[in-house]
Design a protein around this motif. Structure first.
Motif, PDB file in Angstrom:
ATOM      1  N   ASP A   1      -6.001 -12.857   6.136  1.00  0.00           N
ATOM      2  CA  ASP A   1      -6.014 -12.726   4.796  1.00  0.00           C
ATOM      3  C   ASP A   1      -7.159 -12.274   4.315  1.00  0.00           C
ATOM      4  OD1 ASP A   1      -3.444 -13.654   5.294  1.00  0.00           O
ATOM      5  OD2 ASP A   1      -3.761 -15.623   4.040  1.00  0.00           O
ATOM      6  N   ILE A   2      -7.344 -10.951   3.831  1.00  0.00           N
ATOM      7  CA  ILE A   2      -8.446 -10.185   3.433  1.00  0.00           C
ATOM      8  C   ILE A   2      -8.392 -10.098   1.707  1.00  0.00           C
ATOM      9  CG2 ILE A   2      -9.829  -8.360   3.546  1.00  0.00           C
ATOM     10  CD1 ILE A   2      -9.988 -10.129   6.063  1.00  0.00           C
ATOM     11  N   PRO A   3      -9.049 -10.572   0.882  1.00  0.00           N
ATOM     12  CA  PRO A   3      -9.195 -10.182  -0.462  1.00  0.00           C
ATOM     13  C   PRO A   3      -9.911  -8.663  -0.467  1.00  0.00           C
ATOM     14  CG  PRO A   3     -10.923 -11.780  -0.066  1.00  0.00           C
ATOM     15  CD  PRO A   3     -10.289 -11.508   1.199  1.00  0.00           C
ATOM     16  N   MET A   4      -9.375  -8.007  -1.587  1.00  0.00           N
ATOM     17  CA  MET A   4      -9.972  -6.847  -1.775  1.00  0.00           C
ATOM     18  C   MET A   4      -9.490  -6.269  -3.207  1.00  0.00           C
ATOM     19  SD  MET A   4      -7.163  -4.177   0.256  1.00  0.00           S
ATOM     20  CE  MET A   4      -5.418  -4.512   0.171  1.00  0.00           C
ATOM     21  N   VAL A   5     -10.343  -5.326  -3.646  1.00  0.00           N
ATOM     22  CA  VAL A   5     -10.141  -4.851  -5.198  1.00  0.00           C
ATOM     23  C   VAL A   5      -9.499  -3.458  -5.076  1.00  0.00           C
ATOM     24  CG1 VAL A   5     -11.159  -4.246  -7.105  1.00  0.00           C
ATOM     25  CG2 VAL A   5     -12.198  -5.961  -5.802  1.00  0.00           C
ATOM     26  N   LEU A   6      -8.094  -3.377  -5.721  1.00  0.00           N
ATOM     27  CA  LEU A   6      -7.618  -2.204  -5.904  1.00  0.00           C
ATOM     28  C   LEU A   6      -7.668  -1.641  -7.208  1.00  0.00           C
ATOM     29  CD1 LEU A   6      -4.117  -2.770  -4.088  1.00  0.00           C
ATOM     30  CD2 LEU A   6      -6.385  -1.648  -2.864  1.00  0.00           C
ATOM     31  N   THR A   7      -7.646  -0.047  -7.206  1.00  0.00           N
ATOM     32  CA  THR A   7      -7.695   0.539  -8.636  1.00  0.00           C
ATOM     33  C   THR A   7      -6.675   1.567  -8.477  1.00  0.00           C
ATOM     34  OG1 THR A   7     -10.188   0.187  -8.964  1.00  0.00           O
ATOM     35  CG2 THR A   7      -8.951   1.702 -10.279  1.00  0.00           C
ATOM     36  N   HIS A   8      -5.531   1.372  -9.500  1.00  0.00           N
ATOM     37  CA  HIS A   8      -4.527   2.297  -9.346  1.00  0.00           C
ATOM     38  C   HIS A   8      -4.886   3.337 -10.433  1.00  0.00           C
ATOM     39  CE1 HIS A   8      -3.079  -1.636  -8.016  1.00  0.00           C
ATOM     40  NE2 HIS A   8      -2.251  -0.670  -7.241  1.00  0.00           N
TER      41      HIS A   8
ATOM     42  N   ARG B   1      -2.405 -10.150   2.787  1.00  0.00           N
ATOM     43  CA  ARG B   1      -1.940 -11.194   3.679  1.00  0.00           C
ATOM     44  C   ARG B   1      -1.613 -10.587   5.224  1.00  0.00           C
ATOM     45  NH1 ARG B   1      -1.267 -15.725   1.148  1.00  0.00           N
ATOM     46  NH2 ARG B   1      -0.999 -15.712  -1.165  1.00  0.00           N
ATOM     47  N   ASN B   2      -2.246 -11.394   6.111  1.00  0.00           N
ATOM     48  CA  ASN B   2      -2.383 -10.845   7.251  1.00  0.00           C
ATOM     49  C   ASN B   2      -2.662  -9.412   7.648  1.00  0.00           C
ATOM     50  OD1 ASN B   2      -1.141 -13.296   8.369  1.00  0.00           O
ATOM     51  ND2 ASN B   2       0.889 -12.722   7.702  1.00  0.00           N
ATOM     52  N   GLY B   3      -3.630  -9.009   6.601  1.00  0.00           N
ATOM     53  CA  GLY B   3      -4.120  -7.563   6.776  1.00  0.00           C
ATOM     54  C   GLY B   3      -3.128  -6.471   6.087  1.00  0.00           C
ATOM     55  N   PHE B   4      -2.119  -6.857   5.468  1.00  0.00           N
ATOM     56  CA  PHE B   4      -1.110  -5.885   4.956  1.00  0.00           C
ATOM     57  C   PHE B   4      -0.987  -6.194   3.252  1.00  0.00           C
ATOM     58  CE2 PHE B   4       3.332  -4.971   4.048  1.00  0.00           C
ATOM     59  CZ  PHE B   4       3.394  -3.427   4.521  1.00  0.00           C
ATOM     60  N   TYR B   5      -0.899  -5.422   2.890  1.00  0.00           N
ATOM     61  CA  TYR B   5      -0.401  -5.312   1.443  1.00  0.00           C
ATOM     62  C   TYR B   5       0.525  -4.040   1.064  1.00  0.00           C
ATOM     63  CZ  TYR B   5      -1.033  -5.655  -3.644  1.00  0.00           C
ATOM     64  OH  TYR B   5      -0.896  -5.694  -5.127  1.00  0.00           O
ATOM     65  N   GLN B   6       1.577  -4.394  -0.082  1.00  0.00           N
ATOM     66  CA  GLN B   6       2.429  -3.340  -0.425  1.00  0.00           C
ATOM     67  C   GLN B   6       2.734  -3.707  -1.821  1.00  0.00           C
ATOM     68  OE1 GLN B   6       6.043  -2.929   1.708  1.00  0.00           O
ATOM     69  NE2 GLN B   6       6.630  -4.933   1.406  1.00  0.00           N
ATOM     70  N   ALA B   7       2.820  -2.651  -2.610  1.00  0.00           N
ATOM     71  CA  ALA B   7       3.156  -2.601  -4.100  1.00  0.00           C
ATOM     72  C   ALA B   7       3.920  -1.444  -4.489  1.00  0.00           C
ATOM     73  CB  ALA B   7       1.854  -3.007  -4.981  1.00  0.00           C
ATOM     74  N   SER B   8       4.426  -1.445  -5.629  1.00  0.00           N
ATOM     75  CA  SER B   8       5.218  -0.419  -6.401  1.00  0.00           C
ATOM     76  C   SER B   8       4.253   0.081  -7.322  1.00  0.00           C
ATOM     77  CB  SER B   8       6.307  -0.966  -6.973  1.00  0.00           C
ATOM     78  OG  SER B   8       7.526  -1.099  -5.928  1.00  0.00           O
ATOM     79  N   ALA B   9       4.448   1.256  -7.784  1.00  0.00           N
ATOM     80  CA  ALA B   9       3.523   1.773  -8.814  1.00  0.00           C
ATOM     81  C   ALA B   9       4.295   2.790  -9.707  1.00  0.00           C
ATOM     82  CB  ALA B   9       2.299   2.402  -8.377  1.00  0.00           C
ATOM     83  N   GLU B  10       3.818   3.497 -10.695  1.00  0.00           N
ATOM     84  CA  GLU B  10       4.322   4.330 -11.411  1.00  0.00           C
ATOM     85  C   GLU B  10       3.354   5.587 -11.623  1.00  0.00           C
ATOM     86  OE1 GLU B  10       6.687   5.265 -15.681  1.00  0.00           O
ATOM     87  OE2 GLU B  10       6.210   3.077 -15.054  1.00  0.00           O
ATOM     88  N   ASN B  11       3.788   6.651 -11.344  1.00  0.00           N
ATOM     89  CA  ASN B  11       2.902   8.070 -11.299  1.00  0.00           C
ATOM     90  C   ASN B  11       1.815   7.832 -10.847  1.00  0.00           C
ATOM     91  OD1 ASN B  11       4.935   9.421 -13.023  1.00  0.00           O
ATOM     92  ND2 ASN B  11       4.284   8.305 -14.769  1.00  0.00           N
TER      93      ASN B  11
END
Length: 245
Positions: free
Chosen positions: A234-241, A181-191
């Motif tokens: 707002d830009i959709p994208m595919v993330l792989t963790h 959203r508005n070109g920004f994304y953040q998230a939590s993750a583990e290892n």
């Protein structure tokens, strides 16, 4: 055409990706043993001399072997495929254990060491700076390729071991569609050790920061004039963790 990116989120995997990149660059340049080939070779040697990548890779191969053992006890697992992977990983681990330093033999090669001393100088491959290189390049293509093949043989096992390990880490990644959203994304993750981004429109690239527990992505646009601006849409994208203990 969309763009794809990959970012390490730990110092160890940053070193792994840099090593993998240099190995690929080295083998790609091997058909024409000129400045790009030797630049990649000496960059690779510099990376291998920083820290103890060999010890870290041995540990990660051992952890992977242990993980395969746990998977083997699960129902429905392809036992033959796991056995083949285990054998290959064991072979890479054993080879690394037998090497005192990586890559073996390069530091004992008088031609390579003579060239290395000049390659950090801009234009240092001029014939008056490196008459050894000029003389070597006058040898027949057969003799040159024999030397190149001998140098590559010293690092091919490293390339195979690291390539297989990174492949398994990437294959174990969790893929999801998200919206910046508005070109920004953040998230939590583990290892989290690797973050892959795909599906971005051409002309956009991500700026990623973070660590194993949390990360942020800021999308940037690269203009025709070379200037960069933050994306406000707002830009959709595919993330792989991709995670690793």
């Amino acid at each position: 055409m969309d763009c794809q990116f990959e970012f390490p989120l730990s110092e160890k995997f940053r070193a792994y990706l840099r090593l993998d990149y240099l190995l690929r660059r080295l083998f790609k340049a091997a058909d024409n043993a000129d400045w790009p080939f030797f630049t990649a070779l000496f960059d690779l040697l510099d990376v291998l001399e920083r820290g103890d990548i060999k010890a870290e890779l041995i540990k990660d191969l051992e952890r992977t072997i242990e993980q395969l053992g746990r998977w083997a006890a699960m129902p429905g697992v392809d036992a033959e495929q796991l056995s083949g992977l285990n054998k290959e990983l064991q072979g890479h681990r054993q080879w690394l254990l037998t090497q005192q330093r990586l890559p073996p033999g390069w530091r004992d090669d008088p031609l390579l060491m003579a060239l290395r001393a000049r390659f950090s100088v801009a234009g240092g491959d001029a014939p008056f700076d490196l008459p050894q290189l000029a003389c070597w390049q006058q040898r027949s293509a057969v003799l040159q390729q024999a030397d190149v093949a001998a140098w590559l043989d010293k690092v091919e096992p490293v390339a195979r071991a690291l390539g297989l390990f990174l492949h398994l880490v990437r294959e174990g990644g969790r893929r999801e569609q998200v919206l910046a959203r508005n070109g920004f994304y953040q998230a939590s993750a583990e290892n989290l050790v690797l973050l892959q981004l795909a599906g971005l429109p051409a002309g956009l690239y991500p700026s990623v920061s973070g660590h194993r527990g949390r990360y942020t992505v800021r999308l940037m646009a690269l203009g025709d004039d070379g200037e960069t601006t933050a994306v406000a849409d707002d830009i959709p994208m595919v993330l792989t963790h991709c995670s690793w203990q």
